[in-house]
Each structure stands twice: as C-alpha cells, then as structure tokens.
Design an enzyme around this catalytic site. Structure first.
Site, PDB file in Angstrom:
ATOM      1  N   HIS A 274       0.740  -0.900  -0.323  1.00 16.80           N
ATOM      2  CA  HIS A 274       0.235  -0.352  -0.284  1.00 16.80           C
ATOM      3  C   HIS A 274       0.769   1.122   0.429  1.00 16.80           C
ATOM      4  O   HIS A 274       0.120   1.998  -0.588  1.00 16.80           O
ATOM      5  CB  HIS A 274      -0.888  -0.144   1.058  1.00 16.80           C
ATOM      6  CG  HIS A 274      -1.958  -1.478   0.629  1.00 16.80           C
ATOM      7  ND1 HIS A 274      -3.282  -0.266   0.433  1.00 16.80           N
ATOM      8  CD2 HIS A 274      -2.283  -2.555   1.065  1.00 16.80           C
ATOM      9  CE1 HIS A 274      -4.151  -1.759   0.085  1.00 16.80           C
ATOM     10  NE2 HIS A 274      -3.456  -2.102   0.542  1.00 16.80           N
TER      11      HIS A 274
ATOM     12  N   HIS B 131      -4.799  -9.149  -3.830  1.00 18.70           N
ATOM     13  CA  HIS B 131      -5.613  -9.032  -2.890  1.00 18.70           C
ATOM     14  C   HIS B 131      -6.734 -10.385  -3.285  1.00 18.70           C
ATOM     15  O   HIS B 131      -6.446 -11.421  -2.365  1.00 18.70           O
ATOM     16  CB  HIS B 131      -6.847  -8.423  -2.672  1.00 18.70           C
ATOM     17  CG  HIS B 131      -6.021  -7.062  -2.214  1.00 18.70           C
ATOM     18  ND1 HIS B 131      -5.081  -5.797  -2.783  1.00 18.70           N
ATOM     19  CD2 HIS B 131      -5.838  -6.807  -0.271  1.00 18.70           C
ATOM     20  CE1 HIS B 131      -4.781  -4.865  -1.894  1.00 18.70           C
ATOM     21  NE2 HIS B 131      -5.183  -5.782  -0.619  1.00 18.70           N
TER      22      HIS B 131
ATOM     23  N   GLU C 246     -11.385  -0.189  -4.873  1.00 21.87           N
ATOM     24  CA  GLU C 246     -10.495   0.552  -3.575  1.00 21.87           C
ATOM     25  C   GLU C 246     -11.654   1.454  -2.397  1.00 21.87           C
ATOM     26  O   GLU C 246     -11.439   1.323  -1.166  1.00 21.87           O
ATOM     27  CB  GLU C 246      -9.072   0.451  -4.201  1.00 21.87           C
ATOM     28  CG  GLU C 246      -8.391   1.209  -3.416  1.00 21.87           C
ATOM     29  CD  GLU C 246      -7.139   1.262  -3.188  1.00 21.87           C
ATOM     30  OE1 GLU C 246      -6.631   1.390  -4.346  1.00 21.87           O
ATOM     31  OE2 GLU C 246      -6.560   0.407  -2.701  1.00 21.87           O
TER      32      GLU C 246
ATOM     33  N   HIS D 157     -14.768  -0.175  -0.660  1.00 20.23           N
ATOM     34  CA  HIS D 157     -14.016  -1.159   0.183  1.00 20.23           C
ATOM     35  C   HIS D 157     -13.030  -0.295   1.413  1.00 20.23           C
ATOM     36  O   HIS D 157     -12.899  -1.382   2.252  1.00 20.23           O
ATOM     37  CB  HIS D 157     -12.592  -1.933  -0.732  1.00 20.23           C
ATOM     38  CG  HIS D 157     -11.006  -2.128  -0.057  1.00 20.23           C
ATOM     39  ND1 HIS D 157     -10.077  -1.053  -0.078  1.00 20.23           N
ATOM     40  CD2 HIS D 157     -10.775  -3.296  -0.370  1.00 20.23           C
ATOM     41  CE1 HIS D 157      -9.783  -1.160   0.184  1.00 20.23           C
ATOM     42  NE2 HIS D 157      -9.456  -2.395   0.787  1.00 20.23           N
TER      43      HIS D 157
HETATM   44 CU1  CUO Z   1      -5.215  -4.052   1.113  1.00 18.67          CU
HETATM   45 CU2  CUO Z   1      -8.193  -3.595   2.143  1.00 18.67          CU
HETATM   46  O1  CUO Z   1      -6.582  -3.474   2.396  1.00 18.67           O
HETATM   47  O2  CUO Z   1      -6.850  -3.176   0.771  1.00 18.67           O
END
Ligand code: CUO
Length: 840
Positions: free
Chosen positions: A253, A278, A390, A405
């Site tokens: 991330h 993911h 996302e 998300h």
């Molecule tokens: Cu990596 Cu939900 O945790 O995107």
C-alpha cells in the site's frame, strides 16, 4: 502548492547572497567533515519517532544540525543546549546539516492530534496524507525536502509523518535509492505482543553499560499469544500474524497509495494490481485454511448480521501507550458517525455502492463522472473496476460508485465504538500494517474478490488458440527437494530473530532482540522438460500451485479450483530447437523476497557512498514482494495433495521488455508489486490463464491443458519441528543477516536451461542436486543476456530521475501491441474479441 527555499525569496540584486545561502549547507557539511547523506538522514528520521530529533540517532550517533526554530517549541531552548552537549561526548558520530528555508503554514497538519492513530482508509486522514505527500514531493531539492521533514517530524502526528515521508522517500527521484527501514523497526508495536516492550525495558535498564549490554536476553514471542486452539480460527494465526506478510501488505500500500499526486497514484495497471495482489492473498489464505481443515473464508455478505469472527490483537499503539481495540465475536456493524474524524459511514451506502458496482458489471459498462459510459468487457475493465472498488483518486465516478472497500474496512474497524462515545480508535483491520492479522480481513476481501469475479465471468473464455504456444510442448514437470521423495514440498517451523531497538524509545539504548516462529520450506527446484519444434525463441514460464481437494476431501471442481491457483514463479527461458531441460531454483522466484531482505539492518553492510551504482542498487532492493518463507502453504504431516501447474507461452507476445534493464533494484518480486518505473512485465491479464472461466468442455484441469501446459500432482508435507538458526556459539546475532546467509545466485538470473540433443535423459535418482548458490552454473551468453528483463547487462546508469515516468505511466499502457495502435505487431489481444481493441 510549491514552497521555495529561503534563498529563492531574495531579489535578483542579491545573487551573491543567494549563492552564499545556497552554499551554506555545503559549507556546514564541510565544517563538520560530512556531506549530506540521504540514507543516514532517512534512518535517523525514522528511529525512535517519539523521541525528539535533536537527540543522537542510530548506532552511528547521527545528529541533525538544524536551525533552532525547527525544533518543536517544547524543546527549542533545551534542544540547542542538549544538542551542543551531545557534541562534547562520544555519542555524536555523524552530523547532518539541515538547510534553513522559509516554512509555510502547516496548521492543518498540526491540528491532527499527535497521539491519534492514523488510517488511510478514513477519508479525512487520507486527504491529510495526500496533501503532505504532495508537499514532500514538490520540494525542489533533497535538502529542501529534509528541511521540511525535519521541521515537521516532532510537530505532527508520527503515524501521519512516517506514512507521508515513506511514500515520498520511495517516489522522489532523488531519494528512490534510499532504503526505508521495515516498519517493524519504526513501529514494532504494530507487529509484536505489547508485553515485549515491558520485558525489553527491564532488560535495557538492568543491562545497560558496555560490559553487560551483550548479556541482554532475546525476548521470545510465543506463537500462541493472541488466542488458543479453542478458537478454530487461531489455527491460521501463523499466517495472519506473520511479520513478513504484514510487512508485505504495508509495503504494497505504500508503493500503491490510492491518494496523492497523480503520477504517484496512477501507475501502470494499478487498479488491476489491487485486484490481483488481494486475489492472491485470498487464494493463499484459503489454501492454508484447507491445509488446517478449515473451510475457505466466507465472504461478508450481510452487513447487518453479527460477525462471528473475534480478534484480540494484544498490540500496543506505542504512540499513545494504548491497546489496540479487540473485537469479541458476534458484534454487529452499525452506522459510523464520528465528528472528530469527519467520518460518516451509513451501512445503507455500502449496500448501495455494492449494488451499483454489480449492476455495472452485469451491464458490462461503467458510467463515468461526465455521464459517458465505458465498456468494461475487455482486458482493461478489471483495471477500471479495481480503481473504482478501492477506490483510488482515479475512480471513474466516485459520487456514483462511492468508497466501498475503504469504508468497509473502516466500518468494521469501528464496530466497537462507531460514534466515539468511548473515545476508542479503530482496530487493526483499519490500518494496512496490521489489517491482515484479523480473520475479518479475509471476509472483507473474499467479498471484494467475489465482486471482481462476477466481472471476470462476463469475459470471453480463452480459446485453445489463445492458450497454446505452437510447437512448444511441456513434456515433464518434476519437483525436487533434497532428502524427500520427488514431487514433494517440505515445510517446517523456523525461529528467527529481529532487532527492534530502532523503535524502542526508552533508555538505555542498545539492541533489543525478539525471536519469533514462522513457517519455512526446504529449498526446492523445478525441473521442466520442454520440446521446441520450432526455431530458437524465448518462452515465458508461469508456475502456479493449487489444492487438489475441497473441504469434503473430494476432487475440487475446476471452476472453483481456478480461483485457488497461487503464483509461485514466472520467468523467461531461452528455448533452443529440440528438447530443453529447464532447472529453476525456488529462491529465484519472482513472487517473493528473501527473509533477510525484509528485515535487514540497514546500518550494517551498506555499500559506501562512493560504491558503484550496481552495488548500491543491489543493496536497495525492493521490499514489496511476498515473504519467501511463506511461498509454500503449510501442508499437512501426512502430505497435502496439490497440483503444480506449468505453462510456457510466447515471450514475444506476452512479455514487456524492461525500459531500464540495468536498474535491477526492484526487479525481483514483480508478480504482486510490479516494477518501479516499468510496465507490469506480463502483458496478459493478471492471473492468466485462470482469471476467466475455462472454455466449454474443459471441465477438469486435465481437459483444460494445451500442449504448452502440464499439471503435476505434488504433496506438501509438513514436518512439525522447529529449526532455530540462532548461532549457539555464545554470540547473539546482531542482525538477521547472520541467520540467513546471503542469497545467491542473484535473483535476476534466468533459469538454467540445458539442451539435450539426444533427448530422453532423465534426472538422477532423488532429483537434481542442490544448486550451487555461490556461482551461477550456466550464465547466458552476453548478447542473449540483453534480452532478459530479469537482469541482463547493466546499463551502468542510474534509474530514471524523471518523476513523471516512474511506475510506467498511464493505465492503458500494456506495452507494444497492435490492437490499440500503440506499438509493434505482437498479437497479444485475443482474436476472439475482435480486431479493434479500443478500450473506451
Ligand atoms: Cu490491502 Cu483492503 O487491505 O486493501
């Protein structure tokens, strides 16, 4: 917003003064006999983030020579006195000059409470993070950047600071070779049991001087500290709480922030990578669950039902000395309304956004913010959907498709205090560094994957012609692991030690070792026999692994099994006419990074500043890959039946040659992270060939196979023993490097290929001998090497410094292909979908 350095505010008539001012840092550096070293400065910035910056940092005793007004108001007087006093003793080894520039107003950042937790999933926090990243990115020189960072470091929230500073270090052209310390060192509280700190404090204060510091005991982190086996979900704690896995997710991330300056967010196929990284996490987790006699994770379907999964993390926030919130089983999500975080999440909104996403998928088109509709029944659709799901700043229509998300993470992470009446902050699932510890993470992402999967079901199925590689036949696949039968993986427990002292902001200083247990597997190699009926050419080898049986211990239906294939490796081979024998060592995997790369002590063994570019590059590898010790699922003591899948495709059509073949630092673990400054290497949709429904009639894996594929039954045998690599010679390791010898051959090496003119030769009994790590046995010829994206000849140059070109530019760019008029004539677009490959 761009801030000028102090010198640029001065008029033209005072050019001489400008020059003098610009030279000041250099002069200061010369006075102190040091020149500005970004790596030292970065490490010092991120050490003991609760301790003021004027205190000496790191083993070297790094001190920043900064203007007094940069110190936080609380210490401005005392800081100057103390800083000078440190210089009188031995504690200061390196002085780093910090430039004086005019600071803008940072009130917005200072209003964010210093002791608060920071979560990128919360919009207000995310916006603050994005603004701070933009400020750091826009500073013209590295000295200006560090001037602002020095000024802010002790003034604003440490979590916010570390996040934005780390993203900037990774993405600025003048610091991209600076290696970040793993966040386990900066914030160990996010990774290890809170009781470790109490024990560490005791050891440090009792064994504090030079004669006793080496007597400090290594603190054991037991494998079962968050629950017992009464809780079935605890069987997966070794996966969920693994340091490397959580580091990977944090790093992913950080490499792929969903908010910030455009060029930093909008990377090549970013939305698709969110989907794939993911998807693989869920595939791997479900694989582990089956190994542990647990069903695959159920997707979170009904937002108004109790969530049975409980989680009690036993972590301390460190910054505020509070415990991370626990979640007992059976809690129900409620609407979130927390004014302090400017946060409102209605569960009805989550339902609405999910429906709109699925409606778009069903219709095969999404509605852009300007009202136009965009076809998604194509290869680019998943990229649009990933950004929308996302969502990133580049969601096609945020008002319509919402913040699904991210706010689902938030709503669950605040399930214990949705209206802030108890002044509690979010739980572990609300932050990237800790989210994967919680079983509910996998329920969130199983839902997300199911929504993506609905889209994949609408895509045309791959035909035999699309899948095959004319004239190339995979004749045999064999897995060899020393001292175990062929086609067997062997797994076991290992104990490793990390030094957490960088994140321990208490005195006395010195090492704080913590030892933890993790899964490991024995090195193996893949032996692949390929017959090439055509001329010499390059093949792209994809290697996947999947379980054979379902929860009932029956053959898993192929339509389900295709979602369970986890990527093990992907590499190029040079195929000679006739039979080819390919040998590929497990440590060369382009999915994973070695353990010692995740945890290496950056103060030890670092190449000198004047070392060659290659030496520095090799040190500054990318930390984003999947942890190598978790490459193979745990298996079972009796042997878990699995299937190893190998496919050889045409590299000419499927592979993006690297733009900068000499910049090797991030080349090794491209599968889940991409390559810095490059197009994603594989031009096919991520997860190919399993990302779509199999063609009609291909109801089993065997009937799905074309000549260029092969499936081999294998077994994963778990050996329930613990291997402790800590040296027993009385000396404790200073870093994990000691525990894990340097990995060779270089991970950029292509697989070894032997051609067998006569064919028919079999491997010696017991499989291949272990590769000679010290020396690649058959390096490719020099001229041929240039074609290997994995390493090839170094250009000898530095990575590109043009920030706009980092991370491969726009989402549409998959490299050369004819269908979209962007390149050469490689037919990567599938004929079944029409010749005109316009995405929009
Ligand atoms: Cu990596 Cu939900 O945790 O995107």
């Amino acid at each position: 917003m761009r801030f000028s350095s102090f010198g640029f505010f001065v008029g033209r008539e005072t050019m001489a003064s400008i020059n003098l001012i610009l030279l000041l840092p250099l002069l200061a550096a010369i006075v102190h006999g040091q020149r500005f070293n970004s790596q030292d400065a970065c490490l010092a910035m991120l050490e003991r983030v609760n301790e003021p910056l004027f205190m000496p940092k790191c083993e070297k005793g790094i001190v920043f020579d900064m203007p007094a007004e940069y110190m936080s108001p609380r210490y401005q007087k005392a800081g100057t006195v103390l800083s000078n006093r440190f210089g009188e003793g031995n504690r200061v080894g390196v002085r780093i000059p910090i430039k004086k520039i005019q600071m803008p107003n940072f009130d917005e950042f200072m209003k964010f409470p210093r002791l608060a937790q920071f979560s990128n999933f919360i919009p207000m926090h995310r916006n603050l993070g994005a603004k701070l990243i933009a400020i750091f990115m826009e500073m013209r020189t590295v000295e200006d950047f560090f001037a602002v960072a020095t000024y802010l470091r002790d003034r604003i929230n440490p979590n916010l600071f570390v996040y934005a500073f780390s993203v900037a270090i990774m993405h600025r052209s003048d610091t991209r070779n600076v290696r970040l310390p793993p966040v386990t060192e900066t914030f160990p509280g996010k990774f290890v049991d809170g009781s470790v700190f109490m024990r560490a404090r005791e050891e440090s204060s009792v064994l504090s001087d030079a004669s006793t510091v080496n007597m400090r005991a290594t603190i054991e982190i037991p494998p079962d500290y968050t629950a017992t086996l009464l809780e079935p979900e605890h069987r997966l704690a070794y996966f969920r709480e693994d340091l490397g896995i959580n580091l990977h997710h944090w790093h992913w991330h950080l490499v792929n922030p969903f908010s910030g300056p455009r060029d930093l967010v909008q990377k090549n196929r970013r939305g698709e990578l969110f989907y794939y990284a993911h998807q693989q996490i869920i595939g791997r987790y479900d694989f582990e669950r089956l190994c542990n006699r647990l069903p695959r994770a159920a997707r979170l379907q009904n937002f108004n039902e109790p969530i049975p999964e409980a989680y009690f993390p036993k972590l301390s926030t460190q910054i505020a000395s509070r415990n991370w919130a626990s979640r007992p089983g059976g809690l129900i999500m409620r609407d979130v309304n927390r004014e302090a975080d400017q946060l409102r999440v209605d569960l009805a909104d989550l339902d609405r956004w999910r429906s709109r996403f699925l409606e778009a998928v069903q219709k095969g088109r999404v509605e852009a913010a300007n009202g136009t509709t965009i076809n998604i029944i194509n290869d680019i659709g998943i990229d649009i959907l990933g950004d929308m799901m996302e969502p990133s700043d580049y969601s096609i229509n945020r008002p319509l498709y919402g913040d699904f998300h991210n706010l689902l993470h938030v709503a669950i992470s605040l399930i214990h205090d949705p209206d802030l009446r108890h002044l509690e902050t979010f739980s572990v699932v609300g932050e990237a560094a800790t989210a994967m510890r919680d079983p509910v993470f996998y329920r969130i992402h199983s839902l997300v994957q199911e929504m993506f999967n609905q889209h994949k079901l609408t895509l045309p199925r791959y035909t035999v012609e699309q899948l095959d590689f004319q004239g190339v036949t995979v004749q045999r696949v064999e897995l060899s692991t020393p001292n175990v039968p062929v086609n067997t993986f062997q797994t076991f427990w290992q104990k490793s030690t990390v030094d957490l002292s960088r994140g321990m902001d208490f005195f006395p200083r010195g090492p704080v070792f913590a030892r933890f247990q993790h899964l490991q597997h024995t090195d193996f190699s893949l032996n692949i026999d390929v017959n090439n009926a055509g001329a010499r050419r390059q093949g792209l080898v994809r290697v996947y692994l999947a379980p054979k049986n379902d929860e009932r211990n029956r053959d898993m239906a192929f339509v389900e099994q295709r979602n369970m294939f986890i990527e093990i490796d992907k590499f190029l081979v040079d195929l000679q006419p006739g039979p080819n024998k390919i040998v590929r060592a497990s440590r060369q995997s382009t999915v994973s990074i070695p353990f010692d790369q995740s945890f290496r002590n950056l103060e030890v063994g670092r190449p000198a500043d004047n070392a060659s570019a290659n030496a520095q590059d090799n040190f500054n590898f990318c930390g984003c890959g999947w942890p190598h010790h978790m490459l193979i699922p745990k298996g079972t003591p009796e042997g878990f039946p699995s299937v190893l899948f190998v496919m050889v495709s045409n590299a000419e059509t499927d592979w993006n040659p690297r733009r900068n073949p000499g910049s090797s630092q991030c080349a090794e673990a491209s599968a889940y992270c991409g390559l810095r400054g490059e197009l994603y290497p594989d031009r096919r949709p991520m997860g190919y060939p399993f990302d779509r429904l199999p063609r009609n009639g291909a109801v089993t894996l065997q009937t799905f196979l074309t000549g260029n594929m092969r499936a081999q039954d294998v077994t994963i045998r778990f050996n329930d023993r613990i291997v402790d690599n800590t040296p027993n010679n009385g000396e404790r390791p200073r870093t994990t490097d000691v525990l894990f010898p340097p990995l060779q051959p270089a991970r950029g090496q292509p697989a070894r290929v032997q051609t067998q003119p006569g064919g028919g030769q079999t491997w010696p009994q017991g499989g291949q001998p272990q590769p000679n790590w010290g020396r690649p046995q058959q390096p490719p010829p020099r001229n041929q090497n240039q074609n290997f994206p994995w390493g090839g000849q170094s250009s000898g140059g530095r990575p590109p410094t043009d920030f706009n070109n980092l991370f491969g530019g726009d989402r549409n760019n998959r490299g050369p292909n004819p269908g979209n008029g962007r390149g050469n004539s490689n037919p990567i677009w599938f004929p079944g979908q029409g010749g005109n490959r316009r995405w929009f």
